[in-house]
Enzyme design. Structure first.
Site, PDB file in Angstrom:
ATOM      1  N   GLU A  55       1.741 -11.139   5.315  1.00 47.69           N
ATOM      2  CA  GLU A  55       3.089 -10.567   5.407  1.00 47.69           C
ATOM      3  C   GLU A  55       3.102  -9.216   6.123  1.00 47.69           C
ATOM      4  O   GLU A  55       4.102  -8.839   6.728  1.00 47.69           O
ATOM      5  CB  GLU A  55       3.719 -10.442   4.016  1.00 47.69           C
ATOM      6  CG  GLU A  55       4.093 -11.782   3.377  1.00 47.69           C
ATOM      7  CD  GLU A  55       2.944 -12.424   2.604  1.00 47.69           C
ATOM      8  OE1 GLU A  55       1.795 -11.913   2.678  1.00 47.69           O
ATOM      9  OE2 GLU A  55       3.182 -13.437   1.913  1.00 47.69           O
ATOM     10  N   PHE A 117       6.309 -14.585 -13.622  1.00 47.19           N
ATOM     11  CA  PHE A 117       5.317 -14.865 -12.592  1.00 47.19           C
ATOM     12  C   PHE A 117       5.826 -14.388 -11.226  1.00 47.19           C
ATOM     13  O   PHE A 117       6.928 -14.751 -10.811  1.00 47.19           O
ATOM     14  CB  PHE A 117       4.999 -16.366 -12.559  1.00 47.19           C
ATOM     15  CG  PHE A 117       3.994 -16.717 -11.489  1.00 47.19           C
ATOM     16  CD1 PHE A 117       2.699 -16.207 -11.541  1.00 47.19           C
ATOM     17  CD2 PHE A 117       4.340 -17.530 -10.425  1.00 47.19           C
ATOM     18  CE1 PHE A 117       1.773 -16.504 -10.553  1.00 47.19           C
ATOM     19  CE2 PHE A 117       3.422 -17.833  -9.435  1.00 47.19           C
ATOM     20  CZ  PHE A 117       2.138 -17.320  -9.502  1.00 47.19           C
ATOM     21  N   GLN A 118       5.031 -13.580 -10.573  1.00 46.55           N
ATOM     22  CA  GLN A 118       5.348 -13.021  -9.249  1.00 46.55           C
ATOM     23  C   GLN A 118       6.632 -12.199  -9.222  1.00 46.55           C
ATOM     24  O   GLN A 118       7.325 -12.140  -8.223  1.00 46.55           O
ATOM     25  CB  GLN A 118       5.362 -14.124  -8.179  1.00 46.55           C
ATOM     26  CG  GLN A 118       3.982 -14.733  -8.002  1.00 46.55           C
ATOM     27  CD  GLN A 118       3.844 -15.634  -6.797  1.00 46.55           C
ATOM     28  OE1 GLN A 118       4.814 -16.265  -6.382  1.00 46.55           O
ATOM     29  NE2 GLN A 118       2.650 -15.718  -6.238  1.00 46.55           N
ATOM     30  N   LYS A 167      16.217 -16.057  -7.039  1.00 42.20           N
ATOM     31  CA  LYS A 167      16.198 -17.475  -6.690  1.00 42.20           C
ATOM     32  C   LYS A 167      17.526 -18.157  -7.029  1.00 42.20           C
ATOM     33  O   LYS A 167      17.988 -19.029  -6.287  1.00 42.20           O
ATOM     34  CB  LYS A 167      15.039 -18.180  -7.411  1.00 42.20           C
ATOM     35  CG  LYS A 167      14.659 -19.485  -6.746  1.00 42.20           C
ATOM     36  CD  LYS A 167      13.330 -20.008  -7.275  1.00 42.20           C
ATOM     37  CE  LYS A 167      12.942 -21.306  -6.612  1.00 42.20           C
ATOM     38  NZ  LYS A 167      11.657 -21.805  -7.137  1.00 42.20           N
ATOM     39  N   MET A 480     -12.023   7.531  16.205  1.00 38.94           N
ATOM     40  CA  MET A 480     -11.259   8.769  16.059  1.00 38.94           C
ATOM     41  C   MET A 480     -11.771   9.581  14.874  1.00 38.94           C
ATOM     42  O   MET A 480     -11.827  10.809  14.927  1.00 38.94           O
ATOM     43  CB  MET A 480      -9.768   8.467  15.914  1.00 38.94           C
ATOM     44  CG  MET A 480      -8.895   9.706  15.910  1.00 38.94           C
ATOM     45  SD  MET A 480      -9.174  10.732  17.370  1.00 38.94           S
ATOM     46  CE  MET A 480      -7.888  10.119  18.448  1.00 38.94           C
TER      47      MET A 480
HETATM   48  C1  LIG Z   1      -4.731   1.681   7.667  1.00 40.62           C
HETATM   49  C2  LIG Z   1      -5.473   2.875   8.122  1.00 40.62           C
HETATM   50  N1  LIG Z   1      -6.627   3.222   7.512  1.00 40.62           N
HETATM   51  C3  LIG Z   1      -7.325   4.303   7.930  1.00 40.62           C
HETATM   52  C4  LIG Z   1      -6.867   5.057   8.975  1.00 40.62           C
HETATM   53  C5  LIG Z   1      -7.640   6.283   9.433  1.00 40.62           C
HETATM   54  N2  LIG Z   1      -8.121   6.125  10.813  1.00 40.62           N
HETATM   55  C6  LIG Z   1      -7.464   6.638  11.866  1.00 40.62           C
HETATM   56  S1  LIG Z   1      -8.193   6.295  13.322  1.00 40.62           S
HETATM   57  C7  LIG Z   1      -9.446   5.454  12.551  1.00 40.62           C
HETATM   58  C8  LIG Z   1     -10.555   4.842  13.332  1.00 40.62           C
HETATM   59  C9  LIG Z   1     -10.132   3.677  14.113  1.00 40.62           C
HETATM   60  O1  LIG Z   1     -11.270   3.005  14.594  1.00 40.62           O
HETATM   61  P1  LIG Z   1     -11.146   1.889  15.682  1.00 40.62           P
HETATM   62  O2  LIG Z   1     -10.113   0.926  15.293  1.00 40.62           O
HETATM   63  O3  LIG Z   1     -12.471   1.346  15.998  1.00 40.62           O
HETATM   64  O4  LIG Z   1     -10.544   2.699  16.913  1.00 40.62           O
HETATM   65  P2  LIG Z   1     -11.242   3.824  17.807  1.00 40.62           P
HETATM   66  O5  LIG Z   1     -10.801   5.152  17.274  1.00 40.62           O
HETATM   67  O6  LIG Z   1     -12.704   3.646  17.725  1.00 40.62           O
HETATM   68  O7  LIG Z   1     -10.691   3.567  19.166  1.00 40.62           O
HETATM   69  C10 LIG Z   1      -9.264   5.470  11.169  1.00 40.62           C
HETATM   70  C11 LIG Z   1     -10.187   4.873  10.201  1.00 40.62           C
HETATM   71  C12 LIG Z   1      -5.643   4.673   9.568  1.00 40.62           C
HETATM   72  N3  LIG Z   1      -5.086   5.363  10.555  1.00 40.62           N
HETATM   73  N4  LIG Z   1      -4.992   3.570   9.144  1.00 40.62           N
END
Ligand SMILES: Cc1ncc(C[n+]2csc(CCOP(=O)(O)OP(=O)(O)O)c2C)c(N)n1
Ligand SMILES: [Mg+2]
Lengths: 566, 175
Positions: A55, A117-118, A167, A480
């Site tokens: 979803e 439920f749910q 529902k 990042m």
């Molecule tokens: C749902 C979620 N969890 C954690 C983060 C924190 N976060 C931001 S950028 C990143 C790294 C992303 O890694 P990747 O997808 O390999 O992209 P890259 O930066 O290597 O291009 C994370 C963990 C986020 N933005 N969203």
């Protein structure tokens, strides 16, 4: 009364959606929404349903659909876990002002409050992240609620709306009668335009020596791209854009001076603190744009065009607010502007951006290091698509690189999770965008981390034959976060290296054509193959492991602390 | 936040009478770490329009932003904020003291008279005093009675009315 007919609540819902111009729904069935899916079976010619795999994917797909087309995205899910799985996407749509109507099933009304439920209080859960959230307990409320939902979602500052259908409301018989909602007495969708402020804004602009416009997604939402161009051209105002405003102005417009914020271009960031007048248009002074609020544009007067009164003065003090729809307020101000030229001021941007090009950009997009860089992949793909593709991104380095190095001729060409920064957004959003505008090429740039957060949507691509181009920029890191660790945490790479699966094989399992490239010499050929292929395609590119998105203004800092070199 | 550097504001919210609005409004305060000092909800002078009266300590910038966020809620007709002298506010407080201390000297009774309070119930065990008034007055009476021992104390949220002639809903929102 006229043209009423006796139908079930579920059929009333179908008819109401059609009245609102819906033709595509993203969804996933389950127990408490089965009557609606049963009704959908009879309406499947008019209401095309895209069966997602989770979803969260349905909501992000609806967001991509809405951002690419400007229409309201529609989602249908079941109660309980189906409903809670939508929350991340709803929050994302809320902060990025994306109009959605999310429809969830709910247990029969006599069971409400019994931990049936749910059963989950999705109205309560979603309230802080929706524009409006409402539980429909009676079939005769459905037409009214749907009309309200579409009106609220799409008017004023758009946003997501949730309708929770018990529902029993779905099955009971009622006389269906539909009337569109055109106003709600407690809701002012369009603030009145204050003529005095329009005049004051024009006076400030006419007397400014060094004006700078900051352009946000509000211009795209208001479909005021042309009005913006007339405005900046008449008074010769250099303009810069936020992440979500990346495709508002054509990339090659001489007044387009680049991106704002933490990973934005040097010139607009520096000039923010040198201009005498800052003109914010449909943007909300996010902290990723302003950095240190105490030293942000202190020398400048500030004009703020926005539709949302709560944005005025929220993050920075504003001298002249111009409330209203930019489609109307921009021309109103433009009419009062004197032709001006600010040639020296405009040129001064190009000198600084030239310095950034030499020190940062050239090395990134024409890389001669051993490994492929993200920037060169994005530059090549943007060129090969004639800068006419829709660029969708996930979150992380891939996102910032795509924002910096993909170029856009046309509006609604850059789709990214801005305010929430939701990893996993990219793949389903790209699916939704492609379904909304099938004639346009849709290229998704994502990381090796983010692709795995909604990778199940490859199944949606397979089942609904969605011809998206997926480019995984694989640096084998949560890049990042790794970049922040390198700069701020003494290179302690805590939980950021990734051991990844073979992405091309995964694509193959979903009958999606794929290819992996590790050598620069193969890159152009792979890109050609990807773009020529009539179908979905997954291109995995091994990029350098420790690439950096530069420039970078550290969070909460002034542009003078910008990091340009590693 | 230091309460001493902050002002007591009264926020009045006019809304449709819809379920769930109270949480939505209180969430706006919570998210910004502004504590609600008191809250009352009642019908207003206009049919079908509900009125929330909320008091809280804040500063002028924060309160302005908060009220804009409240107004943004779809079911909210309009919201205003006031400092103390722009409105007339009353609270009601109930004090319970032992009847023994009341009988032991005259001070309590004279306090009741001086503060325009009322004794509303007396029995062998305890006496209940009712006081309607402003925040400070109630606090002062509390401090005085505390010398004699207070068994129970409760005060209502404040109800407020502006110094303007009618309810301050603009005609625009009502049409
Ligand atoms: C749902 C979620 N969890 C954690 C983060 C924190 N976060 C931001 S950028 C990143 C790294 C992303 O890694 P990747 O997808 O390999 O992209 P890259 O930066 O290597 O291009 C994370 C963990 C986020 N933005 N969203
Ligand atoms: Mg990565």
């Amino acid at each position: 009364m006229d043209n009423r007919e006796s139908v079930s609540g579920s059929v009333s819902l179908m008819k109401s959606l059609i009245e609102e111009g819906t033709d595509t729904i993203f969804g996933y069935p389950g127990g408490q929404i089965m009557p609606v899916f049963d009704a959908l079976y009879d309406y499947r010619q008019k209401l095309k349903h895209i069966l997602v795999r989770h979803e969260q994917g349905a909501v992000h797909a609806a967001q991509g659909y809405s951002r690419a087309s400007g229409k309201v995205g529609v989602v249908i899910v079941t109660s309980g876990p189906g409903a809670t799985n939508t929350v991340t996407g709803i929050a994302d749509a809320m902060i990025d002002s994306t109009p959605l109507v999310v429809i969830s099933g709910q247990v029969v009304s006599p069971l409400l409050g019994t931990d049936a439920f749910q059963e989950v209080d999705i109205v309560g859960i979603s309230q802080p992240v929706t524009k409006w959230s409402y539980q429909v307990r009676r079939a005769d409320e459905i037409a009214w609620a749907v009309a309200q939902a579409f009106y609220i979602a799409s008017s004023g500052r758009p946003g997501p709306v949730l309708l929770d259908f018990t529902k029993d409301a779905q099955v009971s018989m009622i006389n269906h009668y539909y009337e569109k909602c055109t106003s709600i007495r407690s809701y002012v969708s369009m603030p009145k335009i204050d003529r005095a402020n329009v005049r004051k804004a024009a006076e400030l602009i006419n007397s400014a020596k060094k004006p700078l416009a900051l352009v946000g997604q509000g211009v795209e939402i208001g479909k005021a791209e042309q009005e913006l161009i007339s405005f900046i051209e008449k008074a010769q105002i250099p303009a810069a854009w936020t992440l979500l405003g990346a495709s508002v102005m054509p990339f090659d417009h001489p007044l387009n001076k680049g991106m704002l914020g933490m990973h934005g271009n040097l010139a607009p960031n520096q000039k923010t603190n040198e201009c005498d007048l800052l003109i914010a248009i449909g943007m909300r002074f996010d902290d990723r744009v302003i950095g240190d609020v105490n030293t942000y544009a202190k020398q400048a007067k500030i004009i703020h065009f926005d539709i949302d009164p709560a944005e005025i003065g929220k993050n920075v003090d504003v001298d002249i607010p111009v409330l209203g729809d930019v489609k109307k307020t921009l021309p109103a101000v433009t009419a009062l502007l004197k032709q001006a030229d600010h040639d020296d001021w405009i040129e001064s941007f190009d000198i600084i951006n030239g310095e950034e090009y030499d020190r940062v950009i050239a090395n990134e997009i024409y890389c001669d290091r051993e490994y492929i860089s993200m920037g060169e992949v994005i530059r090549r793909i943007s060129e090969k698509t004639g800068n006419e593709a829709i660029t969708v991104t996930d979150v992380g380095q891939n996102q910032m690189m795509a924002a910096r190095y993909s170029k856009h001729k046309n509006p609604r060409s850059f789709i990214s999770s801005g305010g929430l920064g939701t990893m996993g957004f990219g793949l389903p959003a790209a699916i939704g965008a492609k379904i909304a505008v099938p004639d346009r090429t849709v290229c998704l740039f994502c990381g090796d981390g983010g692709i795995q957060m909604c990778i199940q949507e490859l199944g949606t691509i397979m089942q609904s034959n969605v011809k998206v181009k997926i480019i995984i920029l694989n640096n084998r890191y949560l890049g990042m976060v790794r970049q922040w660790q390198e700069i701020f945490f003494n290179k302690r790479y805590s939980e950021t290296p990734m051991l990844n699966p073979d992405f091309v094989k995964i694509a193959e399992a979903y009958r999606i054509k794929g290819r992996k490239v590790s050598k620069r010499d193969d890159l152009d050929d792979a890109i050609r193959e990807m773009l020529e292929h009539n179908g979905a395609y997954l291109l995995e590119v091994d990029v350098e492991k420790k690439g950096m998105v530069l420039p970078m203004i550290p969070p909460g800092m002034n542009v003078s602390s910008v990091i340009l070199e590693k | 936040m230091d309460i001493n550097t902050q002002t007591l504001y009264t926020v009045t919210v006019y809304s449709e009478n819809h379920v769930g609005l109270l949480t939505q409004i209180s969430n706006i305060f919570t998210r910004r770490f502004i504590n609600i000092e008191s809250l009352t909800v009642s019908a207003s002078a206009m049919k079908g329009v509900h009125k929330f009266t909320i008091t809280c300590y804040s500063d002028d910038k924060a309160i302005e932003k908060l009220v804009k966020q409240v107004e943004k809620k779809i079911d909210v007709l309009t919201a205003y904020y006031y400092v103390e002298d722009e409105i007339i506010s009353r609270e009601i407080a109930l004090f319970k003291v032992t009847t023994e201390t009341l009988m032991a000297n005259n001070t309590i009774e004279s306090l009741v008279n001086r503060y325009n309070a009322k004794i509303i119930e007396v029995n062998n065990l305890y006496t209940v005093i009712e006081k309607t008034g402003g925040k400070t007055e109630i606090r002062e009476l509390f401090d005085e009675l505390e010398h004699y021992g207070i068994l129970q104390f409760v005060r209502s949220g404040s109800v407020s009315i502006t110094r303007s002639k009618y309810e301050q809903l603009s005609d625009v929102t009502m049409c």
